[in-house]
Scaffold this active site. Sequence first.
Site, short mmCIF file in Angstrom:
data_model
loop_
_atom_site.label_atom_id
_atom_site.label_comp_id
_atom_site.label_asym_id
_atom_site.label_seq_id
_atom_site.Cartn_x
_atom_site.Cartn_y
_atom_site.Cartn_z
N GLU A 194 -8.43 11.27 -10.87
CA GLU A 194 -7.31 11.18 -9.93
C GLU A 194 -6.08 11.83 -10.53
O GLU A 194 -5.82 11.67 -11.73
CB GLU A 194 -7.03 9.71 -9.59
CG GLU A 194 -5.83 9.50 -8.68
CD GLU A 194 -5.65 8.03 -8.30
OE1 GLU A 194 -6.66 7.29 -8.26
OE2 GLU A 194 -4.51 7.60 -8.08
N GLU B 254 4.37 9.57 -7.10
CA GLU B 254 4.41 8.24 -6.52
C GLU B 254 5.83 7.72 -6.69
O GLU B 254 6.47 7.95 -7.72
CB GLU B 254 3.42 7.30 -7.19
CG GLU B 254 1.97 7.62 -6.91
CD GLU B 254 1.04 6.64 -7.58
OE1 GLU B 254 0.44 5.82 -6.87
OE2 GLU B 254 0.90 6.72 -8.82
#
Length: 255
Positions: free
Chosen positions: A137, A142
């Site tokens: 990932e 974020e």
Amino acid sequence: MRKITMTLIMLGAISVSAQVKKGKLIWEENFNGKKLDEKAWNFELGDGCPNVCGWGNNERQLYTKDNHTVKDGFLTITAKKDGDKYTSTRITTAGKKEFKYGYIEARAKIPTGHGIWPAFWMLGSNIGQKGWPLAGEIDILEYIGREPDMAYTTLHFQDRHGDNAFGHKTLMPEIEEGFHNYAVRWTPEKIDFLVDEKIFFSYAPENKNEANWPYNQPFYIILNVAVGGNFGGPDVDDSIFPQDYVIDYIKVYSN
């Protein structure tokens, strides 16, 4: 985004301001037209059940096809409080636009407020066969509203994931203001994370193997806004809604 919680390693920002080399443009999404191009994008719907309820993080939102608009060259994902439910949109390029190496960037304006959790990230295309975290990932951006002024960039792989994720959070007092460019420069040797074309974090294991470097295969792109969850919450300020995540474009360049 597929994690329980995340402890990030604080590293000094490299903050390189020299001109970033991006290579040849091989794909771009400018969100022209009046609807999402489903030749490039998939919708992921619901609450993640029965496979990963709460999307693996105890998130509160239901994903729908109705919490987004495409207008005037912008994609807007809107997180809402609908009665006792939270709704949002999550889209991916899985099986349609997948990339191995390159410079991958988005120009975006984030939503804000306690409990909000927008992201621009990637998963290994073999996740259906290998599972997470072995497929890998790449979290290019974020942001969590409970920690203002911070941009998170993170990698998950077999050796480092979940509580032990390998990443960095960058103090960025202007992150809540206007549009910014969030990018990753990914080569066979290393991965650099950039905000507004400045490198803030890099990863380059010396002895690469399946457990520490799943980044030798195609990955697909994901855009979403989560609500609450172990990372974004757990508390949510209902007074902030609705909140918009506005994406101007995504561009992918070869190395």
